[in-house]
Motif scaffolding. Structure first.
Motif, PDB file in Angstrom:
ATOM      1  N   LYS B  33       0.880  -1.166   0.000  1.00  0.00           N
ATOM      2  CA  LYS B  33       0.000   0.000   0.000  1.00  0.00           C
ATOM      3  C   LYS B  33       0.913   1.210   0.000  1.00  0.00           C
ATOM      4  O   LYS B  33       1.586   1.486   0.996  1.00  0.00           O
ATOM      5  N   TRP B  34       0.992   1.851  -1.133  1.00  0.00           N
ATOM      6  CA  TRP B  34       1.936   2.966  -1.255  1.00  0.00           C
ATOM      7  C   TRP B  34       1.371   4.184  -0.557  1.00  0.00           C
ATOM      8  O   TRP B  34       0.181   4.509  -0.691  1.00  0.00           O
ATOM      9  N   ALA B  35       2.221   4.865   0.184  1.00  0.00           N
ATOM     10  CA  ALA B  35       1.766   6.051   0.910  1.00  0.00           C
ATOM     11  C   ALA B  35       2.911   7.048   0.988  1.00  0.00           C
ATOM     12  O   ALA B  35       4.060   6.733   0.675  1.00  0.00           O
ATOM     13  N   MET B  36       2.568   8.237   1.401  1.00  0.00           N
ATOM     14  CA  MET B  36       3.521   9.328   1.397  1.00  0.00           C
ATOM     15  C   MET B  36       3.394  10.097   2.704  1.00  0.00           C
ATOM     16  O   MET B  36       2.336  10.127   3.329  1.00  0.00           O
ATOM     17  N   ALA B  37       4.498  10.729   3.103  1.00  0.00           N
ATOM     18  CA  ALA B  37       4.452  11.680   4.213  1.00  0.00           C
ATOM     19  C   ALA B  37       5.209  12.908   3.744  1.00  0.00           C
ATOM     20  O   ALA B  37       6.317  12.785   3.207  1.00  0.00           O
ATOM     21  N   LEU B  38       4.621  14.072   3.911  1.00  0.00           N
ATOM     22  CA  LEU B  38       5.184  15.277   3.328  1.00  0.00           C
ATOM     23  C   LEU B  38       5.343  16.321   4.422  1.00  0.00           C
ATOM     24  O   LEU B  38       4.350  16.788   4.978  1.00  0.00           O
ATOM     25  N   PRO B  98       2.952  21.449  -1.412  1.00  0.00           N
ATOM     26  CA  PRO B  98       2.941  20.662  -2.644  1.00  0.00           C
ATOM     27  C   PRO B  98       1.683  19.795  -2.654  1.00  0.00           C
ATOM     28  O   PRO B  98       1.386  19.127  -1.671  1.00  0.00           O
ATOM     29  N   MET B  99       0.966  19.866  -3.739  1.00  0.00           N
ATOM     30  CA  MET B  99      -0.309  19.124  -3.804  1.00  0.00           C
ATOM     31  C   MET B  99      -0.299  18.237  -5.038  1.00  0.00           C
ATOM     32  O   MET B  99      -0.058  18.695  -6.155  1.00  0.00           O
ATOM     33  N   MET B 100      -0.505  16.960  -4.801  1.00  0.00           N
ATOM     34  CA  MET B 100      -0.624  16.020  -5.916  1.00  0.00           C
ATOM     35  C   MET B 100      -1.807  15.114  -5.621  1.00  0.00           C
ATOM     36  O   MET B 100      -2.450  15.266  -4.577  1.00  0.00           O
ATOM     37  N   CYS B 101      -2.109  14.202  -6.509  1.00  0.00           N
ATOM     38  CA  CYS B 101      -3.224  13.293  -6.263  1.00  0.00           C
ATOM     39  C   CYS B 101      -2.994  12.585  -4.947  1.00  0.00           C
ATOM     40  O   CYS B 101      -1.914  12.047  -4.705  1.00  0.00           O
ATOM     41  N   GLN B 102      -3.990  12.569  -4.099  1.00  0.00           N
ATOM     42  CA  GLN B 102      -3.837  12.032  -2.749  1.00  0.00           C
ATOM     43  C   GLN B 102      -4.073  10.523  -2.697  1.00  0.00           C
ATOM     44  O   GLN B 102      -4.041   9.933  -1.635  1.00  0.00           O
ATOM     45  N   GLN B 103      -4.328   9.914  -3.834  1.00  0.00           N
ATOM     46  CA  GLN B 103      -4.542   8.454  -3.940  1.00  0.00           C
ATOM     47  C   GLN B 103      -5.504   7.982  -2.851  1.00  0.00           C
ATOM     48  O   GLN B 103      -5.215   7.064  -2.092  1.00  0.00           O
ATOM     49  N   CYS B 104      -6.674   8.629  -2.790  1.00  0.00           N
ATOM     50  CA  CYS B 104      -7.639   8.337  -1.733  1.00  0.00           C
ATOM     51  C   CYS B 104      -8.070   6.876  -1.762  1.00  0.00           C
ATOM     52  O   CYS B 104      -8.218   6.286  -2.833  1.00  0.00           O
ATOM     53  N   GLU B 105      -8.287   6.341  -0.568  1.00  0.00           N
ATOM     54  CA  GLU B 105      -8.817   4.982  -0.501  1.00  0.00           C
ATOM     55  C   GLU B 105     -10.291   4.966  -0.899  1.00  0.00           C
ATOM     56  O   GLU B 105     -10.758   4.066  -1.572  1.00  0.00           O
ATOM     57  N   GLY B 124      -3.363  -0.067  -3.705  1.00  0.00           N
ATOM     58  CA  GLY B 124      -3.897   1.141  -3.103  1.00  0.00           C
ATOM     59  C   GLY B 124      -3.691   2.398  -3.903  1.00  0.00           C
ATOM     60  O   GLY B 124      -3.755   3.487  -3.354  1.00  0.00           O
ATOM     61  N   LEU B 125      -3.437   2.269  -5.200  1.00  0.00           N
ATOM     62  CA  LEU B 125      -3.309   3.462  -6.016  1.00  0.00           C
ATOM     63  C   LEU B 125      -4.629   3.743  -6.713  1.00  0.00           C
ATOM     64  O   LEU B 125      -5.413   2.836  -6.997  1.00  0.00           O
ATOM     65  N   ASN B 126      -4.821   5.016  -6.993  1.00  0.00           N
ATOM     66  CA  ASN B 126      -5.975   5.450  -7.757  1.00  0.00           C
ATOM     67  C   ASN B 126      -5.522   5.527  -9.205  1.00  0.00           C
ATOM     68  O   ASN B 126      -4.796   6.419  -9.587  1.00  0.00           O
ATOM     69  N   SER B 127      -5.886   4.512  -9.993  1.00  0.00           N
ATOM     70  CA  SER B 127      -5.316   4.406 -11.329  1.00  0.00           C
ATOM     71  C   SER B 127      -6.169   5.155 -12.340  1.00  0.00           C
ATOM     72  O   SER B 127      -7.352   5.356 -12.133  1.00  0.00           O
ATOM     73  N   MET B 180      -8.395  12.627 -19.214  1.00  0.00           N
ATOM     74  CA  MET B 180      -8.028  13.127 -17.899  1.00  0.00           C
ATOM     75  C   MET B 180      -6.738  12.451 -17.472  1.00  0.00           C
ATOM     76  O   MET B 180      -6.520  11.282 -17.785  1.00  0.00           O
ATOM     77  N   GLU B 181      -5.879  13.194 -16.775  1.00  0.00           N
ATOM     78  CA  GLU B 181      -4.684  12.550 -16.225  1.00  0.00           C
ATOM     79  C   GLU B 181      -4.371  13.157 -14.876  1.00  0.00           C
ATOM     80  O   GLU B 181      -4.901  14.221 -14.520  1.00  0.00           O
ATOM     81  N   LYS B 182      -3.506  12.476 -14.158  1.00  0.00           N
ATOM     82  CA  LYS B 182      -3.196  12.941 -12.800  1.00  0.00           C
ATOM     83  C   LYS B 182      -1.989  12.173 -12.300  1.00  0.00           C
ATOM     84  O   LYS B 182      -1.516  11.233 -12.945  1.00  0.00           O
ATOM     85  N   CYS B 183      -1.503  12.598 -11.149  1.00  0.00           N
ATOM     86  CA  CYS B 183      -0.357  11.953 -10.514  1.00  0.00           C
ATOM     87  C   CYS B 183      -0.634  10.472 -10.304  1.00  0.00           C
ATOM     88  O   CYS B 183      -1.711  10.075  -9.883  1.00  0.00           O
ATOM     89  N   THR B 184       0.387   9.651 -10.635  1.00  0.00           N
ATOM     90  CA  THR B 184       0.222   8.205 -10.497  1.00  0.00           C
ATOM     91  C   THR B 184       1.119   7.621  -9.416  1.00  0.00           C
ATOM     92  O   THR B 184       1.209   6.418  -9.304  1.00  0.00           O
ATOM     93  N   PHE B 185       1.793   8.458  -8.654  1.00  0.00           N
ATOM     94  CA  PHE B 185       2.876   8.017  -7.758  1.00  0.00           C
ATOM     95  C   PHE B 185       3.972   7.335  -8.593  1.00  0.00           C
ATOM     96  O   PHE B 185       4.635   6.422  -8.121  1.00  0.00           O
ATOM     97  N   CYS B 186       4.152   7.771  -9.817  1.00  0.00           N
ATOM     98  CA  CYS B 186       5.114   7.182 -10.758  1.00  0.00           C
ATOM     99  C   CYS B 186       4.941   5.666 -10.841  1.00  0.00           C
ATOM    100  O   CYS B 186       5.854   4.881 -10.526  1.00  0.00           O
ATOM    101  N   VAL B 187       3.768   5.290 -11.254  1.00  0.00           N
ATOM    102  CA  VAL B 187       3.400   3.873 -11.219  1.00  0.00           C
ATOM    103  C   VAL B 187       4.328   3.029 -12.085  1.00  0.00           C
ATOM    104  O   VAL B 187       4.546   1.850 -11.813  1.00  0.00           O
ATOM    105  N   GLN B 188       4.953   3.653 -13.110  1.00  0.00           N
ATOM    106  CA  GLN B 188       5.875   2.884 -13.951  1.00  0.00           C
ATOM    107  C   GLN B 188       7.082   2.416 -13.142  1.00  0.00           C
ATOM    108  O   GLN B 188       7.567   1.298 -13.305  1.00  0.00           O
ATOM    109  N   ARG B 189       7.551   3.259 -12.231  1.00  0.00           N
ATOM    110  CA  ARG B 189       8.669   2.863 -11.369  1.00  0.00           C
ATOM    111  C   ARG B 189       8.230   1.797 -10.374  1.00  0.00           C
ATOM    112  O   ARG B 189       8.953   0.830 -10.115  1.00  0.00           O
ATOM    113  N   LEU B 190       7.041   1.981  -9.810  1.00  0.00           N
ATOM    114  CA  LEU B 190       6.556   1.023  -8.816  1.00  0.00           C
ATOM    115  C   LEU B 190       6.400  -0.361  -9.436  1.00  0.00           C
ATOM    116  O   LEU B 190       6.798  -1.376  -8.849  1.00  0.00           O
ATOM    117  N   ASN B 191       5.827  -0.387 -10.633  1.00  0.00           N
ATOM    118  CA  ASN B 191       5.605  -1.678 -11.270  1.00  0.00           C
ATOM    119  C   ASN B 191       6.928  -2.369 -11.605  1.00  0.00           C
ATOM    120  O   ASN B 191       7.073  -3.585 -11.439  1.00  0.00           O
TER     121      ASN B 191
END
Lengths: 485, 282, 174
Positions: B33-38, B98-105, B124-127, B180-191
């Motif tokens: 479950k990818w998450a961030m702290a800023l 800094p505001m990016m997609c919050q990948q809400c659950e 847990g990403l919002n794809s 439409m597009e939005k922040c993906t948490f750089c899903v290409q790197r995660l995958n």
């Protein structure tokens, strides 16, 4: 105490004092056919002038759409966060107008309100065409219009389906149901009239009407089935019409955007829909009455009834509008309250106050008999009420999107570009074209129902329904067990 | 067949998310479950994250005119807020977010998409599925953070003139007009990291993969990781700040700074911000 | 024993109903009331009732349409949601009930309306070919009574009609 025949007759006559009929009871039936079929004949030159003007307007819309298709929605001057603009506002407006036609027709049919009969046909046609026009906006507002069919639930090899949770899919389902159902309702109600057309037409039109009237001969079996079918359809269409605009309102009420997220939206939208629909029925009433010389059928008493109904609907709308403001204000939700204040004082304030004036204050003029009796004033009123209702839809969409929850994205200075205005104008051309064609191909006043209206009165006068149906007086019927009423 | 399928798996289909313990290492549902702290107290507002994002995710640079029109495509944006009463030195009152997609659950955008172009992945990403998107923009309307960006123009044909396409990231597609597009948490790197880990029969290690913004941040204000792993840095930060993924409107000690933006709307965001919230009215 | 048709046109509706009442009380050999068909420009419940109850099957179609189409619709929506198990959306269950009830309601209306119309076409036997004994004036302002009877009793029926001042009697001669 047993009454004599004469005494009973007098008593019954007294009890059933006939109301004044809305149209002249002495019109010959053949004249009804002649008058209404005349509206299908070769049009006057002015018809073509207006038709070509409408077509030109439609072409303006089409070229704007082509430009937008080629370039992207940026040319419409939509932006983040103002992503919907006039397209969705006008979509709601058109679809709202479509509600009065079928709803009014179905409701008044169930309630046996006679005065519906001369005006329901064109209202239902109006419903169909406004829905078709509204459907255009659903397509136009899409970013990738060429893939609109993704919204439709069709089986495919990838097992992908639309997202049935989305209010937009409910919308598509509801509007699809409403469009086809009201089209069927219009068609079924038109079959006896198509038979009349078939009996009077020649050439290619004869073929068309013969095909469409399905061999209708007016036999008693056909009429009996017809009666049941029509009533059943009316019973289905009334709740359907209410549900459709409620569902359209869930596009907004079910979202989190402050100013959209309002519980009272479904009834508010339905009331607004009926209100603007009645106004457009009045506009078309006056136009048809003038163009086709339908003075004998679209009479002033009917216009007056429509005006009263419009006033009532306007007051319902006003109430729900005010209650929306009141609940937002006293609910004291920070975001919603701010959105409300923004609408009343922000850059959209002139439009917002104008909307409230046209929607809530202007209809009070309808309380005056002289206003209701004057055709030019009524034309002016109906157009301006509808303009107010269009502003209302715009005021729901744009200021709300401009002033969302998140302050960093507030955006005041978006103004629709000429592409948006062009497409909105084109939708008028499209509707006009369709409606004008309809009025020249199909009878816009129901011939058989106007006859029914007269017949009820004539039958009442001559034989007195009440007496004839009383088994105490009519021994024939007593044996049969009386007539089912 | 379908009905049998429905009857057999009814309770699974009726399961609401997120539920306590949905993400755990025993892989009931998912071990990631990818998450961030800023940390906003460390953020200097230098815009390096935004620049890195533009480079990594093939974001078009729209120019001044279209920026003013509101057509800018920054997946991560630095919001500047100014304190009003700073007197002589107003620039001291700047604070950054800094505001990016919050990948809400419980993402509000996912339910409203008519075609199901946006949905929740197992980790847990919002794809966002570009191919499926028809561009109704309903997701953007329903996003409380307004972090979804719509392609108002056909950027692939205009944003990168002749030599520039060579610098595009081959791992990421370019997006056409009308989607439409939005922040993906750089899903290409995660995958990529996930499949590399899978070939080695292990989980992705903490710090093995970070999005471009995290990588570029000069002050290390952003921490990224798998919150399911209790030893990961981000999980420990969330725990220390008493922010629980599955809860909303949490009672916290006065000493902690962690909060999630617009938590009262119950979208259960995956990004925690660290900042003492001072103005309690706003 | 061949049967033929006869159509009598009336402009006075009272006369037409009197004629039907007479037909009803007469007892011609081999003549049934079911062989009488009324053709009218508008519906005449009051005359139709004289003709006895004629079956209308529309409501049966409506009932089944309004019952089964929503059921099928719900199953369709739910099973397509289950097969389109891309991912859960917005934390909602894969098969969320409130949206599905909204859609089921629309399917209820859809099924009711469509099956009613289908029932109408079947029950009223539309589309049908018009038989030759049709007069365009029936769609205008006159009422027609169509009789199907044995040739032997045709003259008697014709007499009966003539007593009620018909405008015109078509067919039935040979």
């Amino acid at each position: 105490m047993v009454n004599t025949y004469e005494e009973t007759e007098v008593a019954v006559e007294k009890r059933f004092v006939p109301k004044p009929l809305d149209i002249n009871a002495d019109i010959a039936w053949a004249k009804i056919n002649k008058d209404i079929l005349r509206s299908l004949e070769r049009p006057r030159p002015i018809f073509w002038v207006i038709f070509i003007a409408s077509f030109a307007l439609f072409l303006v819309g089409v070229s704007c759409e082509v430009y937008q298709y080629q370039t992207g929605l940026g040319v419409a001057n939509l932006n983040n966060p103002q992503v919907w603009g006039l397209y969705i506002a006008t979509f709601i407006w058109w679809i709202g107008m479509g509600h009065s036609g079928t709803l009014l027709s179905a409701l008044l049919h169930i309630m046996h309100a006679d005065w519906r009969k001369p005006i329901y046909r064109y209202s239902e046609a109006m419903t169909t065409f406004t829905l078709l026009t509204a459907a255009l906006f659903v397509l136009v507002h899409l970013g990738r219009i060429w893939q609109f069919y993704y919204v439709v639930a069709y089986p495919n090899e990838r097992w992908t389906w639309p997202n049935f949770q989305s209010p937009l899919v409910w919308d598509a389902t509801a509007i699809g149901t409403y469009l086809t159902s009201s089209l069927l309702f219009l068609y079924i109600g038109m079959i006896p009239d198509l038979a009349i057309c078939r009996d009077n037409a020649i050439g290619i039109r004869k073929k068309l009407y013969t095909f469409m009237s399905l061999g209708w001969m007016g036999t008693d079996r056909q009429w009996a089935n017809f009666r049941v079918t029509y009533l059943t359809l009316a019973c289905f269409l009334m709740p359907l019409a209410v549900s459709v605009h409620s569902i359209v309102s869930t596009d907004f009420a079910a979202s989190q955007q402050p100013g959209y997220h309002i519980t009272s939206f479904p009834p508010y939208f339905v009331a607004g829909a009926i209100y603007s629909g009645l106004a457009v029925i009045i506009t078309l009433f006056i136009v048809l009455r003038y163009t086709f010389r339908f003075e004998e059928y679209m009479t002033m008493p009917i216009l007056e009834k429509l005006a009263k109904l419009t006033f009532a609907a306007g007051m319902v709308w006003t109430y729900l509008n005010l209650i929306e403001y009141a609940t937002t204000w006293y609910g004291n939700d920070m975001y919603a309250k701010q959105a409300l204040i923004y609408r009343a004082t922000g850059p959209f304030a002139p439009e917002w106050w104008m909307m409230n004036f046209l929607g809530s204050v202007l209809p009070f003029a309808l309380t005056f008999k002289r206003v209701r009796a004057s055709i030019p004033v009524m034309l002016f009123m109906s157009i301006f009420i509808n303009f107010g209702m269009w502003l209302e839809r715009w005021m729901i969409i744009s200021p709300t999107l401009a002033h969302g929850i998140y302050p960093w994205t507030w955006d005041d200075d978006q103004w629709p570009s000429f592409v948006q205005w062009g497409i909105v104008a084109g939708s008028f051309g499209w509707f006009n074209m369709l409606f004008m064609l309809y009025c020249k191909i199909f009878p816009s006043v129901s011939m058989y129902e106007v006859k029914e209206m007269l017949h009820e009165r004539r039958f009442f006068k001559s034989t007195n329904v009440a007496t004839a149906r009383d088994p105490a007086i009519n021994p024939d019927l007593a044996v049969e067990g009386g007539l089912a009423s | 067949m379908s009905i049998t399928n429905l009857l057999n798996n009814w309770s699974f289909y009726r399961q609401k998310r997120p539920y306590q313990g949905q993400y755990d290492l025993n892989r009931q549902y998912s071990e990631y479950k990818w998450a961030m702290a800023l940390d906003l107290d460390i953020c200097t507002g230098c815009n390096a994250c935004t620049t890195a994002c533009y480079a990594e995710n093939n974001l078009p640079v729209v120019g001044k005119k279209r920026f003013n029109q509101g057509h800018v495509m920054h997946w991560i944006r630095i919001e500047r807020y100014w304190d009003e009463n700073m007197g002589e030195f107003p620039e001291q009152g700047a604070s950054f977010l800094p505001m990016m997609c919050q990948q809400c659950e419980e993402a509000p955008c996912e339910t409203v998409c008519p075609v199901g172009a946006t949905s929740h992945t197992n980790d847990g990403l919002n794809s966002q599925n570009y191919h499926r998107c028809v561009g109704s923009r309903y997701c953007s309307v329903n996003c409380p953070y307004k972090v979804r960006y719509f392609n108002f123009w056909n950027y692939p044909s205009t944003a990168w003139p002749a030599p520039l396409p060579d610098q595009l990231n081959p791992d990421v597609t370019v997006r056409t007009k009308g989607i439409m597009e939005k922040c993906t948490f750089c899903v290409q790197r995660l995958n990529e990291a996930k499949s590399r880990a899978r070939t080695e029969y292990r989980l992705v290690r903490d710090g093995e993969v970070v999005p471009a913004c995290v990588q570029a941040c000069p002050t290390s204000a952003i921490t990224f990781g798998n919150i399911v792993d209790p030893k990961s840095k981000v999980a420990m930060m969330w725990k220390n700040q008493q922010v629980d993924l599955y809860k909303d409107m949490q009672e916290k000690d006065n000493s902690v700074r962690g909060y999630r933006i617009l938590e009262d709307l119950r979208p259960f965001p995956s990004v925690m911000y660290l900042e003492r919230v001072r103005d309690m009215e706003a | 024993m061949s049967k033929s048709h006869m159509l009598a046109l009336f402009s006075d509706f009272d006369q037409a109903s009197e004629a039907i009442r007479d037909l009803k009380s007469s007892n011609f050999e081999g003549f049934k009331l079911d062989d009488v068909t009324l053709k009218s420009p508008i519906e005449h419940p009051e005359i139709e009732e004289l003709l006895g109850k004629r079956p209308v099957y529309v409501r049966i179609f409506t009932f089944f349409g309004a019952l089964f189409v929503p059921l099928l619709g719900f199953l369709f929506v739910a099973s397509s949601q289950a097969t389109f198990l891309l991912q859960p959306k917005g934390g909602k269950p894969v098969i969320p009930l409130p949206p599905n009830f909204v859609l089921t309601y629309e399917f209820f209306i859809l099924g009711g309306v469509y099956m009613t119309v289908l029932g109408f076409f079947i029950s009223a036997k539309l589309p049908m070919k018009r038989n030759k004994l049709y007069n365009a004036r029936v769609s205008e302002d006159q009422i027609g009574i169509l009789i199907k009877a044995e040739d032997a009793i045709m003259p008697a029926i014709k007499d009966l009609f003539t007593r009620h001042n018909p405008l015109e009697i078509m067919g039935g001669d040979n």
